[in-house]
Structures are given as C-alpha cells and as structure tokens.
Design an enzyme around this catalytic site. Structure first.
Site, PDB file in Angstrom:
ATOM      1  CD1 TRP A 195      41.212  45.622   8.115  1.00 36.65           C
ATOM      2  CD2 TRP A 195      39.501  44.409   7.347  1.00 36.65           C
ATOM      3  NE1 TRP A 195      41.579  45.108   6.894  1.00 36.65           N
ATOM      4  CE2 TRP A 195      40.550  44.352   6.403  1.00 36.65           C
ATOM      5  CE3 TRP A 195      38.331  43.725   7.055  1.00 36.65           C
ATOM      6  CZ2 TRP A 195      40.451  43.637   5.208  1.00 36.65           C
ATOM      7  CZ3 TRP A 195      38.233  43.010   5.867  1.00 36.65           C
ATOM      8  CH2 TRP A 195      39.286  42.981   4.967  1.00 36.65           C
ATOM      9  CG  ASN A 253      34.185  51.725  11.449  1.00 35.76           C
ATOM     10  OD1 ASN A 253      33.243  52.019  12.181  1.00 35.76           O
ATOM     11  ND2 ASN A 253      35.445  51.818  11.849  1.00 35.76           N
ATOM     12  CG  ASN A 280      30.975  42.515   7.191  1.00 34.68           C
ATOM     13  OD1 ASN A 280      29.956  42.483   7.880  1.00 34.68           O
ATOM     14  ND2 ASN A 280      31.349  41.507   6.437  1.00 34.68           N
ATOM     15  N   PRO A 320      28.147  43.511  10.891  1.00 35.50           N
ATOM     16  CG  PRO A 320      26.320  42.777   9.627  1.00 35.50           C
ATOM     17  CD  PRO A 320      27.403  43.810   9.647  1.00 35.50           C
ATOM     18  CG  HIS A 347      33.703  45.210  14.013  1.00 27.55           C
ATOM     19  ND1 HIS A 347      35.020  45.042  14.400  1.00 27.55           N
ATOM     20  CD2 HIS A 347      33.200  46.177  14.822  1.00 27.55           C
ATOM     21  CE1 HIS A 347      35.296  45.868  15.387  1.00 27.55           C
ATOM     22  NE2 HIS A 347      34.203  46.570  15.664  1.00 27.55           N
ATOM     23  CG  HIS A 402      38.389  36.411   3.819  1.00 25.90           C
ATOM     24  ND1 HIS A 402      38.179  36.828   5.107  1.00 25.90           N
ATOM     25  CD2 HIS A 402      37.839  37.364   3.027  1.00 25.90           C
ATOM     26  CE1 HIS A 402      37.532  37.978   5.102  1.00 25.90           C
ATOM     27  NE2 HIS A 402      37.312  38.331   3.850  1.00 25.90           N
TER      28      HIS A 402
HETATM   29  C1  LIG Z   1      40.231  42.819  15.504  1.00 18.60           C
HETATM   30  C2  LIG Z   1      39.071  43.761  15.683  1.00 18.60           C
HETATM   31  C3  LIG Z   1      37.918  43.051  16.369  1.00 18.60           C
HETATM   32  C4  LIG Z   1      39.543  44.943  16.508  1.00 18.60           C
HETATM   33  O1  LIG Z   1      38.515  45.886  16.587  1.00 18.60           O
HETATM   34  P1  LIG Z   1      38.796  47.343  17.211  1.00 18.60           P
HETATM   35  O2  LIG Z   1      37.502  48.058  17.243  1.00 18.60           O
HETATM   36  O3  LIG Z   1      39.912  47.971  16.456  1.00 18.60           O
HETATM   37  O4  LIG Z   1      39.269  46.931  18.667  1.00 18.60           O
HETATM   38  P2  LIG Z   1      39.576  47.841  19.941  1.00 18.60           P
HETATM   39  O5  LIG Z   1      40.799  47.313  20.571  1.00 18.60           O
HETATM   40  O6  LIG Z   1      39.547  49.270  19.549  1.00 18.60           O
HETATM   41  O7  LIG Z   1      38.385  47.552  20.976  1.00 18.60           O
HETATM   42  C5  LIG Z   1      37.128  47.198  20.627  1.00 18.60           C
HETATM   43  C6  LIG Z   1      36.284  47.006  21.870  1.00 18.60           C
HETATM   44  O8  LIG Z   1      36.970  46.202  22.816  1.00 18.60           O
HETATM   45  C7  LIG Z   1      37.002  46.864  24.086  1.00 18.60           C
HETATM   46  N1  LIG Z   1      38.263  46.565  24.744  1.00 18.60           N
HETATM   47  C8  LIG Z   1      39.496  46.978  24.403  1.00 18.60           C
HETATM   48  N2  LIG Z   1      40.399  46.495  25.275  1.00 18.60           N
HETATM   49  C9  LIG Z   1      39.699  45.783  26.197  1.00 18.60           C
HETATM   50  C10 LIG Z   1      40.043  45.029  27.349  1.00 18.60           C
HETATM   51  N3  LIG Z   1      41.311  44.900  27.726  1.00 18.60           N
HETATM   52  N4  LIG Z   1      39.063  44.415  28.043  1.00 18.60           N
HETATM   53  C11 LIG Z   1      37.766  44.505  27.660  1.00 18.60           C
HETATM   54  N5  LIG Z   1      37.372  45.202  26.589  1.00 18.60           N
HETATM   55  C12 LIG Z   1      38.323  45.829  25.866  1.00 18.60           C
HETATM   56  C13 LIG Z   1      36.912  48.323  23.742  1.00 18.60           C
HETATM   57  O9  LIG Z   1      36.382  49.061  24.810  1.00 18.60           O
HETATM   58  C14 LIG Z   1      35.963  48.312  22.592  1.00 18.60           C
HETATM   59  O10 LIG Z   1      34.634  48.177  23.082  1.00 18.60           O
HETATM   60  P3  LIG Z   1      33.389  48.892  22.369  1.00 18.60           P
HETATM   61  O11 LIG Z   1      33.315  48.304  20.986  1.00 18.60           O
HETATM   62  O12 LIG Z   1      32.224  48.506  23.205  1.00 18.60           O
HETATM   63  O13 LIG Z   1      33.691  50.341  22.367  1.00 18.60           O
HETATM   64  C15 LIG Z   1      38.585  44.325  14.311  1.00 18.60           C
HETATM   65  O14 LIG Z   1      39.647  44.894  13.631  1.00 18.60           O
HETATM   66  C16 LIG Z   1      37.949  43.285  13.441  1.00 18.60           C
HETATM   67  O15 LIG Z   1      36.773  43.022  13.568  1.00 18.60           O
HETATM   68  N6  LIG Z   1      38.725  42.682  12.507  1.00 18.60           N
HETATM   69  C17 LIG Z   1      38.288  41.620  11.646  1.00 18.60           C
HETATM   70  C18 LIG Z   1      37.244  42.109  10.724  1.00 18.60           C
HETATM   71  C19 LIG Z   1      36.993  41.150   9.621  1.00 18.60           C
HETATM   72  O16 LIG Z   1      37.676  40.199   9.424  1.00 18.60           O
HETATM   73  N7  LIG Z   1      35.974  41.390   8.857  1.00 18.60           N
HETATM   74  C20 LIG Z   1      35.670  40.559   7.764  1.00 18.60           C
HETATM   75  C21 LIG Z   1      34.895  41.329   6.834  1.00 18.60           C
HETATM   76  S1  LIG Z   1      34.681  40.494   5.324  1.00 18.60           S
END
Ligand SMILES: CC(C)(COP(=O)(O)OP(=O)(O)OC[C@H]1O[C@@H](n2cnc3c(N)ncnc32)[C@H](O)[C@@H]1OP(=O)(O)O)[C@@H](O)C(=O)NCCC(=O)NCCS
Length: 519
Positions: free
Chosen positions: A401, A403, A405, A407, A409, A442
């Site tokens: 999720w 990686n 999409n 934009p 994400h 969705h």
């Molecule tokens: C929920 C979601 C945002 C989580 O993403 P993730 O990359 O697994 O999240 P992570 O916890 O690993 O952290 C992501 C970022 O937050 C930052 N972060 C984590 N904990 C943090 C905190 N406590 N304070 C500040 N930043 C923090 C990380 O450093 C990381 O930053 P970076 O991207 O600059 O490296 C992701 O799964 C998502 O986008 N889901 C929905 C996607 C979706 O619905 N797509 C639809 C397509 S049709």
C-alpha cells in the site's frame, strides 16, 4: 595458476552462475569453459603488454593443452553441491522465468481460443460510447467536470483573502479573512466538492455508471488537491508569521540566497503563488500534493512523449477488448451459482474470473501509472516521475500500500498520517484512520455510480488491516510476497462479483426471472 594443480577440479568444474563465489571463473558467452587463460595471461604479462595465450606463437600452449587433457582424464569429480540445493549459492533462474512466461502464454492462448469458439467476437467499440452516454443530447458527466472549476476558483479566492504580506519594517499585512473564517469557507467548499456530484449522480437519470465513476473520480482528485493546496498555503502563512517575528527581533535584512556565487533561479514565494496559472498547473499536474515550486524537467522529449501516447492508446484498446471479450461473459456466467448459493461452483467461477481480472488490473496499472502519468508529466515538464515503486516485490501488505500508488500514498502521509502522528495519535490508530479514509473513497467511487450501498469495497479496504497484521506476523520473504499476490488475485474478483451480483439482482432479475444461462 599454481594452486590449480592442488585443487584444480573444484575451480575447473564451476561453470554456472554462483553468487558470492570468491574465485574468478572465466566463461565464454556460449557457456563453454575457458580456464587456461588465467595462467597464460599472467605468464604473458610482459612490460605491460598482454600476449594472447591462444596465439600459435605462445610457447606454453601446446604443453598446457597436453597437461590438461591428462588431468581431465585422471579426475572428473569435485566436491560440489547440486544446483537446486540452497547451499550451492546458485541464483540464476532466468530460464525458469522464461519457462513460466511460455507456459502462461500457452495456457492463455488456449483460453483465448476457447473463448472465441464459445462466444465469437464480442469486442464492440460503439458499445463503449454507450457506457458513457445514455442520451446523445445529455452529457451530465462532462458538464459536472466543467462545473468543478467553480470550486477551484472558490479555493483560490479564499486563499487570496487569507494571504499575508510581509511589508518593509517586517510588519505583517493580514488578509481580509481571519484564519477561522477561511477554514470555515474551505470546509464548506471541500464538503460541497464531495456532496454536489453525489446529488447530481443520484438525481440525473441520464447519468451512466461509467460516466458517474469518471465524474466522481475527477471530483475526488480535486478534493484531495484542494485540501493539499489549503494546507500548504496555511503552512506558508505560519512560516511568514515565524519569519516576521524573527526578523523584527533581529532587525536584520533577509539575505538573497546564492549558489556558487551566482543568483539562484527565480522561485515563486508566498503569496506570489496565488495565481490562476499556478493553481491550474497544479490541477493538471500528475500529483495530489501541492508545492510552490515543483521540480521541472528541462525540456519535452518528443520521442518519449510519442512512445507514452502510443502505449496509452494501445493499452486502452486492449483493456476495453479484454473486458468485453473475457471479463463480461465470465461475470455473466457467475450469476447463477451465486444465486443458487452453489459453493463449489462459486469458487470455480471466482477462480475463473481471477485470471482476466488480474491481467486487466496489471494492464491498467501500466496504462495509468506509467504511460498516462508519464505522458502528462512530460507534457507539463513535471520533474517528479515517481508514480509507483517496486510493489511487486512486496513481502508485507503495508509495503504494497505504501508503494503501488505513490501520489495517493504521498498525500496520505503528508496531509493525514504525519499530522496525526504529530498530534500524538498512536501509529496503529493513524494507520487505521488512513485505511478508513481510503475505504470511504473506494466505496464512494463504487456505490454512488451504481446507486447501490453495499459496503463491499469499504470492507475490502478495511480487511487490509488484519491481513497486514497476519502477513507481517506469520509470513516472511517469498511467503509474504506470495500472500500479497494471492490477496490481490483473489481479493479483487470477490469484490467485483459481489457488486455485479447485487447490481444484477437489483436491476435485471425482475425482467428475466430465469437469469442468464449458466455455461
Ligand atoms: C498508512 C500508510 C500511510 C502508512 O505508510 P508507511 O510508509 O507504512 O508508514 P510508516 O509508519 O512506515 O512511516 C511513514 C513516514 O512517517 C514517518 N513517521 C513514522 N512515525 C512517525 C512519528 N511518530 N512522527 C513523525 N513521523 C513519523 C516515517 O519517518 C516515515 O517518513 P518518510 O516517509 O519521510 O520516511 C500507508 O500504508 C498508506 O498510504 N496506506 C493507504 C494507501 C491507500 O489507501 N492507497 C490507495 C490506493 S488506491
């Protein structure tokens, strides 16, 4: 070399690609062994010149050949692992991958032929037009898209009234709207962006489901973009306030940024960005996250642009053809087992649908995220082309999720996830909230066009949370990757069949009580 005589057979027999092997093995392109040159090259290194060891004038050539043939005859075994055992370190499975592709093509060719024999040619480009237009004199979806400009303008004029100017003497000239009132107007505008198309779709009879998906998709994108626009302009105002405080305290002049002694290229700064041109560039740019100065590519590469355009047109035709010829009949034939609740037939139909559905989804991914987005980006000289990452290697559901999409994400991270984390919300709760929001959109994009509220898409998206926990907890490496693929291949057709079944029951069952023939 010298040690070849001591452990010669071990080195000599290594003909395959073995990762991490310490020794140097020379191999011809045709796979034939060539172990003599190592010695010969060393022997012939003379005054920086390398003589060809195979040249007829090489003194040791004949002698070596004779010695080798004797050695070959005496010993033919060495200590070595079988290629397929993991201890061998062998990693070149390119041939197996080719075999998979050949098998895939052959089995699908059979399916293709079977489909043609059974149904004839079902591809009909005229029918595609009827999916968008019910009445040739009524174009509700394009009209709805044109009306969306009103909301874009509302956001721009609200931001202009909120804008803050930094006057000489470091005094801030406040906008005519207060932050609170501006926030109220933005919330009103954003809520209308979501509600107005819903009301139109539900009330206008000439709106087709496909036309409605298109219009709602555009409105969803505008909603996400304007949300980002509001956030970034608000951050700019906050920075202005902070800067005014610092400057008025220090009474120092703001320095002109310079790089290597030359002036930096002109950059837009707040509130100079609040123009129609800037906002419409953002509206058409292939991103959901606003920025005052987007990275730009230096020129439009015409060949690149034409290639992407060709791909767009080709894959669009292919998608339409595959849906009409392969997916629609399979779905139609799945209705009866679903109505009879014949479980084994239901599973069989589901697996049958999984193949075309998955293929179409993969083609859609390439068409949208690679061809179309790159085409638009190239045309607009938009520099950031990271529209997707290597989601196909996902070993966890969260990696997928984050990686597939980029934009969406990026928007989720910047405007929803990180702000929540900053406010002290736990990581788990923030992730659940992101998936809830995604599930809402969705469902919004499916239920409203179909005028049918079933929550299958919502539940499918929410099911990602326990699935992510399960895969992350119990499966690793290739098993995790296989689990992600299975969830994609099986999960989507389940949702498709649920919606089609319910739509069919709602709209067609009364008119044909027997239902379509089960083939
Ligand atoms: C929920 C979601 C945002 C989580 O993403 P993730 O990359 O697994 O999240 P992570 O916890 O690993 O952290 C992501 C970022 O937050 C930052 N972060 C984590 N904990 C943090 C905190 N406590 N304070 C500040 N930043 C923090 C990380 O450093 C990381 O930053 P970076 O991207 O600059 O490296 C992701 O799964 C998502 O986008 N889901 C929905 C996607 C979706 O619905 N797509 C639809 C397509 S049709």
């Amino acid at each position: 070399m010298g040690d070849r005589h001591e452990k010669g057979p071990i080195n000599r027999k290594r003909r395959t690609t073995i990762s991490g092997a310490g020794g140097v093995t020379l191999k011809h392109a045709n796979g034939k062994k060539s172990d003599a040159p190592c010695d010969a090259i060393e022997a012939n290194l003379n005054n920086g010149k390398i003589k060809d060891p195979n040249s007829p004038d090489s003194p040791s050539r004949k002698e070596k050949g004779k010695h080798e043939s004797i050695n070959d005859r005496i010993s033919c075994h060495s200590v070595q692992e079988s290629l397929l055992s993991s201890a061998s370190g062998y990693s070149n499975y390119r041939g197996i991958l080719n075999w998979c592709v050949v098998m895939l093509v052959l089995s699908n060719a059979r399916l293709f032929l079977e489909n043609l024999i059974k149904y004839g040619i079902l591809v009909d480009p005229i029918q595609v037009v009827s999916l968008f237009l019910k009445d040739p004199y009524s174009w509700p979806a394009p009209c709805l898209v044109i009306v969306s400009n009103v909301f874009i303008m509302a956001a721009l004029y609200t931001e202009r009234r909120l804008s803050v100017l930094l006057r000489p003497g470091f005094r801030l000239l406040q906008g005519t709207f207060s932050e609170g009132f501006g926030m109220f107007l933005h919330i009103l505008n954003l809520s209308t962006i979501l509600c107005f198309p819903v009301a139109t779709v539900l009330m206008v009879c000439s709106m087709t489901p496909v036309g409605a998906v298109f219009a709602l998709g555009v409105y969803t994108i505008i909603f996400l973009k304007l949300y980002s626009y509001r956030d970034v302009n608000k951050w700019c105002r906050e920075m202005r306030h902070a800067k005014a405080r610092t400057l008025s305290r220090s009474h120092s002049c703001p320095s002109v940024p310079r790089a290597n002694g030359t002036a930096v290229q002109a950059q837009v700064s707040y509130p100079g960005n609040l123009t129609h041109r800037d906002l419409y560039y953002f509206m058409f740019a292939p991103t959901l996250c606003y920025e005052l100065n987007f990275p730009r590519s230096p020129r439009i590469r015409k060949r690149f642009l034409l290639r992407r355009l060709f791909e767009m047109l080709f894959f669009m035709q292919l998608l339409v053809g595959l849906i009409q010829q392969w997916m629609v009949p399979t779905i139609q034939n799945s209705m009866k087992p679903f109505q009879d609740m014949d479980f084994s037939r239901m599973v069989e139909r589901l697996l049958k649908l999984a193949v075309p559905n998955h293929l179409i989804w993969l083609i859609f991914f390439y068409w949208f995220f690679h061809s179309s987005m790159n085409f638009v980006a190239e045309l607009m000289q938009f520099g950031d082309r990271e529209f997707y990452k290597d989601w196909w290697n996902s070993e966890t559901v969260t990696y997928f999720w984050a990686n597939w999409n980029i934009p969406v994400h990026k928007w989720c991270l910047r405007h929803f996830y990180k702000p929540m984390l900053k406010r002290g919300v736990s990581k788990w709760a923030a992730q659940t909230a992101v998936f809830l929001l995604s599930a809402f959109f969705h469902e919004y994009l499916v239920s409203i066009p179909l005028k049918m509220f079933r929550l299958w898409a919502f539940m499918g998206m929410m099911a990602q949370i326990p699935l992510a926990w399960f895969v992350g907890r119990f499966l690793r490496g290739n098993y995790g990757n296989a689990a992600v693929w299975i969830s994609l291949i099986i999960g989507q057709p389940i949702a498709v069949l649920m919606y089609v079944h319910d739509y069919y029951v709602l709209h067609f069952q009364e008119s044909s009580p027997q239902g379509p023939a089960h083939k």
